[in-house]
Design a protein around this motif. Structure first.
Motif, PDB file in Angstrom:
ATOM      1  N   ASN A 157     -15.579  11.945   5.301  1.00 51.76           N
ATOM      2  CA  ASN A 157     -14.149  12.178   5.153  1.00 51.76           C
ATOM      3  C   ASN A 157     -13.665  13.373   5.958  1.00 51.76           C
ATOM      4  OD1 ASN A 157     -13.476  10.018   3.525  1.00 51.76           O
ATOM      5  ND2 ASN A 157     -13.856  11.107   1.627  1.00 51.76           N
ATOM      6  N   PHE A 161     -10.570  12.896   8.407  1.00 50.07           N
ATOM      7  CA  PHE A 161      -9.299  13.609   8.306  1.00 50.07           C
ATOM      8  C   PHE A 161      -8.991  14.386   9.585  1.00 50.07           C
ATOM      9  CE2 PHE A 161      -9.940  13.501   3.535  1.00 50.07           C
ATOM     10  CZ  PHE A 161      -8.950  12.547   3.333  1.00 50.07           C
ATOM     11  N   ARG A 181      -4.545   7.124   7.131  1.00 48.66           N
ATOM     12  CA  ARG A 181      -4.858   8.388   6.467  1.00 48.66           C
ATOM     13  C   ARG A 181      -4.665   8.271   4.959  1.00 48.66           C
ATOM     14  NH1 ARG A 181      -1.995  13.949   8.368  1.00 48.66           N
ATOM     15  NH2 ARG A 181      -0.273  13.051   7.176  1.00 48.66           N
ATOM     16  N   TYR A 185      -7.258   9.256   2.109  1.00 44.01           N
ATOM     17  CA  TYR A 185      -6.944  10.084   0.941  1.00 44.01           C
ATOM     18  C   TYR A 185      -7.348   9.374  -0.356  1.00 44.01           C
ATOM     19  CZ  TYR A 185      -4.176  13.538   3.575  1.00 44.01           C
ATOM     20  OH  TYR A 185      -3.763  14.533   4.415  1.00 44.01           O
ATOM     21  N   LEU A 190      -7.480  11.837  -3.445  1.00 44.56           N
ATOM     22  CA  LEU A 190      -6.262  12.637  -3.288  1.00 44.56           C
ATOM     23  C   LEU A 190      -5.047  11.719  -3.385  1.00 44.56           C
ATOM     24  CD1 LEU A 190      -7.537  14.841  -0.322  1.00 44.56           C
ATOM     25  CD2 LEU A 190      -7.439  15.463  -2.745  1.00 44.56           C
ATOM     26  N   LYS A 193      -1.422  12.800  -2.001  1.00 42.99           N
ATOM     27  CA  LYS A 193      -1.310  12.753  -0.548  1.00 42.99           C
ATOM     28  C   LYS A 193      -1.310  11.307  -0.053  1.00 42.99           C
ATOM     29  CE  LYS A 193      -3.137  17.299   0.622  1.00 42.99           C
ATOM     30  NZ  LYS A 193      -4.117  18.066   1.442  1.00 42.99           N
ATOM     31  N   ALA A 194      -2.080  10.448  -0.725  1.00 47.59           N
ATOM     32  CA  ALA A 194      -2.095   9.036  -0.341  1.00 47.59           C
ATOM     33  C   ALA A 194      -0.715   8.417  -0.530  1.00 47.59           C
ATOM     34  CB  ALA A 194      -3.146   8.286  -1.156  1.00 47.59           C
ATOM     35  N   ASP A 197       1.679   9.561   2.231  1.00 52.72           N
ATOM     36  CA  ASP A 197       1.462   8.924   3.532  1.00 52.72           C
ATOM     37  C   ASP A 197       1.878   7.461   3.516  1.00 52.72           C
ATOM     38  OD1 ASP A 197       0.675  11.094   4.957  1.00 52.72           O
ATOM     39  OD2 ASP A 197      -1.409  10.494   5.241  1.00 52.72           O
TER      40      ASP A 197
END
Length: 502
Positions: A157, A161, A181, A185, A190, A193-194, A197
């Protein structure tokens, strides 16, 4: 965009089996059957069948071309695209490799093969191909995305990233990169953040976040959809007639269009233009402005700005055009904000921002080659409620050393000069007080002390704008041992202005 829509691309030198870069002169230039009108017509017929979703018909047409013209690299590449679409990745890889061997070693074909390798679980080979493209063109955003997906597949990861972040930085318009991305995530747990995005991908291209598109992206990354991850509302479903295979053409150097978000207090419309100038042609490169600009742009999106336009390394014409275009957008908004990181200069009490193509051989040249701060202020003045200009442009200026003085009475200052904005509800924030210089970065940091403080405090909910800049000042003073003091010029009335909801 797949070669079905692009036609021939610019050749790059990539060896067939290992994607090892060799000099272009080592390639044998042959007369290709693509120049034959019959081949061109047959390829066009195959493309039409593909767009209608008749994959078997397209395969039959391409088989016929290859039987008659076995040296047609385009036909092999197109047939590889059809095999990719119907998930026959072994066959796709064979055809892409054959096309490359026949001289069709262009960026798209190599990256398409890399994507097929990833889909087939051959991640190291995928990395070989996309890294070969990066060595040739370090600014190819698609190559970084393909590498990022391959690193996902390998379970690394951190490297995924790194490559996906670089792809977003190079091309913030690409919905597929935000989607890729987001999947990374998800894998890393995460979820917030996912979601961000996936939302961003949906704003850029609603078709990129349909259930089918997300499932395909998770499959490519070897990930199952997590139960806790909410799916976006269905947009139009991808269909074979409009859905290209996974790799898009490399982005051009035109200014990036706006990136959207929404979460502003009170339903206000807020817009921003963010510029990071690092790659100066006449003086040493500034390491951090591009990183600063990208990070500040992300923080503004998270803070609820409706559109955030991010531009890097602008020459004078592009900089003026960006400000002109932004002024029209600002006139339709409640808040308008410009953030600039790069070199600035003060001459005879007038402040200028320095484009990357400026030479500034004389003090007279500044007014022709640089962009006056007044133009920046004019770009935000149409907003209905608040006008903000944030300048991390007070760095020690290397242009001054070699600049010839043509008029002895003309002053050229250290840092930027004090300013008193004419328009009401206008604030201009300097990273360092008038006459001072600011640090670009310390201790290997990717961002300047000022940018770090702006980003950190922008994440705080319920901070009024005047307190926000006060907190930024305190953070920078602490980080620089009181050697750099940010300063804000202008004034506001009695209304409160919150960057984020209280």
């Amino acid at each position: 965009m797949n070669r079905f829509w692009c036609g021939l691309a610019v050749f790059v030198a990539v060896a067939v089996a290992s994607a090892t870069v060799v000099p272009a002169s080592a390639q044998t230039i042959q007369s290709t059957p693509e120049k034959n009108p019959a081949v061109a017509r047959s390829n066009s017929a195959a493309i039409a069948l593909f767009k209608r979703g008749d994959y078997q018909g397209a395969l039959s047409a391409l088989d016929g071309i290859i039987q008659r013209f076995p040296e047609s690299g385009l036909a092999y590449a197109n047939r590889g695209g059809v095999y990719f679409q119907i998930k026959k990745y072994d066959e796709a890889i064979k055809d892409y490799t054959q096309a490359i061997g026949l001289g069709r070693n262009d960026t798209m074909t190599v990256l398409d093969r890399a994507s097929a390798y990833s889909k087939n679980g051959e991640f190291d080979r995928a990395l070989d191909d996309c890294n070969a493209i990066i060595r040739i063109n370090p600014r190819n955003a698609v190559a970084y995305r393909v590498c990022g997906v391959a690193w996902q597949g390998k379970g690394d990861n951190q490297k995924a990233f790194a490559d996906l972040d670089e792809s977003v930085r190079l091309d913030p318009r690409a919905a597929k990169t935000f989607r890729a991305r987001a999947i990374a995530y998800e894998q890393a747990g995460l979820a917030d953040k996912a979601r961000a995005d996936i939302a961003q991908a949906g704003r850029l291209d609603p078709s990129s976040v349909t259930q089918a598109a997300l499932a395909e992206a998770r499959e490519r990354a070897g990930a199952a959809a997590p139960a806790a991850m909410p799916q976006p509302k269905p947009a139009q479903q991808l269909t074979p007639a409009v859905a290209p295979p996974v790799v898009a053409a490399a982005p051009q150097n035109d200014p990036a269009p706006p990136v959207t978000a929404s979460d502003a207090p009170g339903g206000e419309t807020r817009v921003a233009l963010v510029i990071g100038n690092s790659d100066y042609v006449s003086v040493p490169r500034l390491p951090n402005p591009q990183h600063d600009a990208a990070a500040v742009a992300d923080a503004l999106r998270a803070a609820g700005f409706k559109t955030v336009r991010l531009d890097d390394n602008l020459g004078a014409p592009a900089m003026r055009q960006a400000l002109n275009e932004f002024s029209a957008e600002a006139a339709q908004a409640d808040w308008a904000l410009v953030y600039y990181a790069g070199h600035g200069i003060e001459v005879n009490g007038t402040n200028y921002l320095i484009p990357v193509d400026a030479k500034l051989k004389t003090d007279r040249a500044v007014q022709f080659e640089a962009v006056p701060l007044d133009a920046v202020l004019a770009s935000v003045e149409g907003a209905r409620k608040l006008h903000l200009v944030i300048l991390d442009a007070c760095r020690d200026n290397p242009f001054l050393r070699d600049m010839a003085r043509t008029v002895t009475s003309r002053s050229v200052g250290r840092g930027l000069a004090r300013i008193e904005p004419d328009a009401s509800a206008t604030l201009v924030a300097y990273s360092a007080k008038a006459g001072q210089t600011a640090m670009d970065g310390t201790d290997g940091q990717d961002n300047s002390p000022f940018a770090r403080a702006v980003i950190r405090n922008m994440q705080r909910p319920g901070v009024e704008i005047r307190k926000f800049f006060g907190l930024v000042r305190d953070d920078v003073m602490a980080a620089t041992g009181n050697s750099q003091e940010p300063f804000v010029y202008g004034s506001l009335g009695g209304d409160d202005y919150f960057l984020r909801k209280p």
